[in-house]
Design a protein around this motif. Structure first.
Motif, PDB file in Angstrom:
ATOM      1  N   ARG A  12       7.634   1.022   5.479  1.00 19.17           N
ATOM      2  CA  ARG A  12       7.272   1.453   4.126  1.00 19.17           C
ATOM      3  C   ARG A  12       5.778   1.311   3.871  1.00 19.17           C
ATOM      4  O   ARG A  12       5.144   0.354   4.301  1.00 19.17           O
ATOM      5  CB  ARG A  12       8.019   0.616   3.076  1.00 19.17           C
ATOM      6  N   ARG A  14       2.748   0.192   1.857  1.00 19.97           N
ATOM      7  CA  ARG A  14       2.629  -1.017   1.041  1.00 19.97           C
ATOM      8  C   ARG A  14       2.076  -0.649  -0.337  1.00 19.97           C
ATOM      9  O   ARG A  14       0.941  -0.200  -0.463  1.00 19.97           O
ATOM     10  CB  ARG A  14       1.696  -2.016   1.714  1.00 19.97           C
ATOM     11  N   SER A  15       2.877  -0.808  -1.358  1.00 21.78           N
ATOM     12  CA  SER A  15       2.421  -0.509  -2.723  1.00 21.78           C
ATOM     13  C   SER A  15       2.533  -1.757  -3.584  1.00 21.78           C
ATOM     14  O   SER A  15       3.278  -2.681  -3.271  1.00 21.78           O
ATOM     15  CB  SER A  15       3.257   0.622  -3.333  1.00 21.78           C
ATOM     16  N   ILE A  25       9.882  -2.336  -8.817  1.00 18.64           N
ATOM     17  CA  ILE A  25       9.735  -1.300  -7.798  1.00 18.64           C
ATOM     18  C   ILE A  25       8.435  -1.539  -7.041  1.00 18.64           C
ATOM     19  O   ILE A  25       7.554  -2.251  -7.495  1.00 18.64           O
ATOM     20  CB  ILE A  25       9.746   0.119  -8.404  1.00 18.64           C
ATOM     21  N   GLY A  26       8.314  -0.888  -5.886  1.00 19.04           N
ATOM     22  CA  GLY A  26       7.145  -1.089  -5.048  1.00 19.04           C
ATOM     23  C   GLY A  26       7.316  -2.316  -4.168  1.00 19.04           C
ATOM     24  O   GLY A  26       8.383  -2.935  -4.128  1.00 19.04           O
ATOM     25  N   ASP A  28       8.247  -4.776  -1.430  1.00 19.52           N
ATOM     26  CA  ASP A  28       9.411  -4.760  -0.533  1.00 19.52           C
ATOM     27  C   ASP A  28      10.714  -4.478  -1.271  1.00 19.52           C
ATOM     28  O   ASP A  28      11.800  -4.592  -0.688  1.00 19.52           O
ATOM     29  CB  ASP A  28       9.523  -6.111   0.188  1.00 19.52           C
ATOM     30  N   ILE A  31      14.106   1.132  -2.671  1.00 18.86           N
ATOM     31  CA  ILE A  31      13.783   2.395  -3.335  1.00 18.86           C
ATOM     32  C   ILE A  31      14.838   2.651  -4.405  1.00 18.86           C
ATOM     33  O   ILE A  31      16.037   2.588  -4.137  1.00 18.86           O
ATOM     34  CB  ILE A  31      13.744   3.540  -2.323  1.00 18.86           C
ATOM     35  N   SER A 199      -1.087   8.958  -1.166  1.00 15.76           N
ATOM     36  CA  SER A 199      -0.600   7.684  -0.620  1.00 15.76           C
ATOM     37  C   SER A 199      -1.690   6.916   0.116  1.00 15.76           C
ATOM     38  O   SER A 199      -1.615   5.692   0.252  1.00 15.76           O
ATOM     39  CB  SER A 199       0.594   7.927   0.310  1.00 15.76           C
ATOM     40  N   PRO A 205       2.862   2.461  -6.887  1.00 19.59           N
ATOM     41  CA  PRO A 205       4.166   3.007  -6.502  1.00 19.59           C
ATOM     42  C   PRO A 205       4.231   4.509  -6.766  1.00 19.59           C
ATOM     43  O   PRO A 205       3.672   4.999  -7.756  1.00 19.59           O
ATOM     44  CB  PRO A 205       5.152   2.247  -7.399  1.00 19.59           C
ATOM     45  N   HIS A 207       6.639   7.884  -7.318  1.00 15.75           N
ATOM     46  CA  HIS A 207       7.951   8.424  -7.690  1.00 15.75           C
ATOM     47  C   HIS A 207       8.070   9.809  -7.078  1.00 15.75           C
ATOM     48  O   HIS A 207       7.296  10.716  -7.400  1.00 15.75           O
ATOM     49  CB  HIS A 207       8.074   8.496  -9.210  1.00 15.75           C
ATOM     50  N   ASP A 237       8.699   5.055  -3.658  1.00 16.77           N
ATOM     51  CA  ASP A 237       9.275   3.817  -4.192  1.00 16.77           C
ATOM     52  C   ASP A 237      10.430   4.080  -5.148  1.00 16.77           C
ATOM     53  O   ASP A 237      11.280   3.221  -5.339  1.00 16.77           O
ATOM     54  CB  ASP A 237       8.181   3.017  -4.898  1.00 16.77           C
ATOM     55  N   THR A 238      10.431   5.252  -5.785  1.00 16.24           N
ATOM     56  CA  THR A 238      11.581   5.714  -6.566  1.00 16.24           C
ATOM     57  C   THR A 238      11.748   7.194  -6.272  1.00 16.24           C
ATOM     58  O   THR A 238      10.801   7.872  -5.855  1.00 16.24           O
ATOM     59  CB  THR A 238      11.393   5.514  -8.094  1.00 16.24           C
TER      60      THR A 238
END
Length: 362
Positions: A12, A14-15, A25-26, A28, A31, A199, A205, A207, A237-238
């Motif tokens: 993933r 990293r956010s 959210i974000g 670890d 999602i 990104s 994060p 969406h 992340d979502t």
């Protein structure tokens, strides 16, 4: 022998972590699936009912359209019954965001294409900071900020990324960092390109989703390709699958996307054969019925469960042995498998009931 549960090998992006109500959210965190109510927000009882249905299907965040002050005021009543965090979708009138915040909303979505005045955004940010509410910077290719839209030498993807960064920097200038970002287009390539670029340029994060995807099947395919491609790269992340269809269908497809990538670890996976001339039962009907029951019954599992439903004895028993539970059908009965081994024969007429009983006990 049943294979060990496969953990996703996706690394993933990293956010930073953002909280939406009680949901994080974000980082670890898993999602999350977002859905949107397709009723007018002012119709409180209908909205509460649909939120409940969406939650039961697996939605973890639900967005509400707030087009006037009556909608914004209705949030207060809706919040009393909602068991998921709620997002107010705000366009054109910045004051609706303030009213939504006043009535207890958990997150604000702003469209930079129609809410862009610095003093108005500042007032929204001030209210969000006071109430610990995040903001989603929600870009759509169909409503880009006018300041950037006429740059003919730039692609839509470049314009969306530039617009998002400008909006983010404005929020940051107000010392606000509880930010989520989306960059949606109806075009797969524009969408994927936009998220890839952004990104690498921020750690907020993201969406994921497409917009205006078209009829249901077309929308499912486009959304699965775009969202799946990004998730495979660790981006997102979502997610929301947007369809010209019932919102429950959107959640169902979102779940399948996450499950297929082993990014949702507490659900069910059905493997079933495509059927052929050897199949002597209506396997399509059986699989659909099983799918519906698994989606509507509250069956909580701490590990993913693979369920095989096979239509004949050629490959059926072998495939069923690779699942946690399975059934392979003959003409009048079915053979249940458990943990890779034949378990018992069941009559065709109550085979689905018996399979569900085993799922509940597993």
């Amino acid at each position: 022998m049943v294979k060990d549960k496969q953990i996703s090998k996706i690394k993933r992006r990293r956010s930073r972590v953002v909280k939406i109500g009680e949901l994080s959210i974000g980082g670890d965190f898993p999602i999350a699936i977002q859905a949107m109510v397709k009723k007018e927000t002012k119709n409180v009882e209908e909205v509460i009912h649909q939120i409940g249905e969406l939650k039961d299907m697996g939605a973890q965040i639900v967005r509400l359209a707030v087009k006037d002050f009556e909608d914004a005021k209705a949030i207060k009543k809706i919040k009393k019954f909602s068991k998921v965090p709620l997002v107010a979708d705000i366009h054109f009138d910045w004051r609706l965001a303030l009213k939504a915040i006043e009535n207890g909303i958990d997150k604000i979505r702003l469209n930079p294409g129609n809410i862009y005045k610095k003093d108005e955004i500042y007032e929204i940010v001030r209210a969000c900071k006071l109430n610990n509410i995040p903001i989603r910077v929600g870009l759509n290719s169909g409503s880009l900020p006018k300041i950037n839209i006429f740059k003919k030498d730039k692609s839509n993807s470049e314009i969306m990324v530039k617009s998002a960064l400008e909006y983010i920097h404005l929020l940051e200038s107000f010392n606000f960092f509880d930010i989520v970002v989306s960059l949606k287009s109806s075009d797969i390539f524009e969408t994927v390109s936009s998220y890839r670029k952004l990104s690498k340029l921020c750690d907020y994060p993201l969406h994921l989703g497409l917009t205006a995807t078209g009829p249901a099947y077309q929308g499912i395919i486009k959304s699965t390709i775009a969202i799946g491609a990004l998730l495979l790269e660790g981006i997102g992340d979502t997610i929301r699958v947007s369809l010209t269809d019932k919102p429950e269908e959107e959640v169902r497809i979102a779940k399948y996307i996450l499950e297929s990538l082993n990014l949702d670890t507490a659900k069910f996976e059905i493997i079933s054969c495509p059927t052929c001339g050897r199949c002597q039962i209506d396997l399509i009907k059986i699989v659909k019925e099983l799918e519906n029951k698994l989606n509507t019954q509250s069956l909580i599992k701490t590990q993913p469960l693979k369920i095989a439903v096979m239509g004949c004895v050629v490959n059926g028993p072998g495939e069923a042995r690779e699942a946690d539970l399975g059934i392979a059908f003959g003409k009048k009965d079915g053979l249940l498998f458990k943990k890779g081994k034949p378990y018992k024969k069941v009559d065709f007429r109550n085979s689905l009931t018996k399979l569900l009983e085993e799922i509940k006990k597993f």
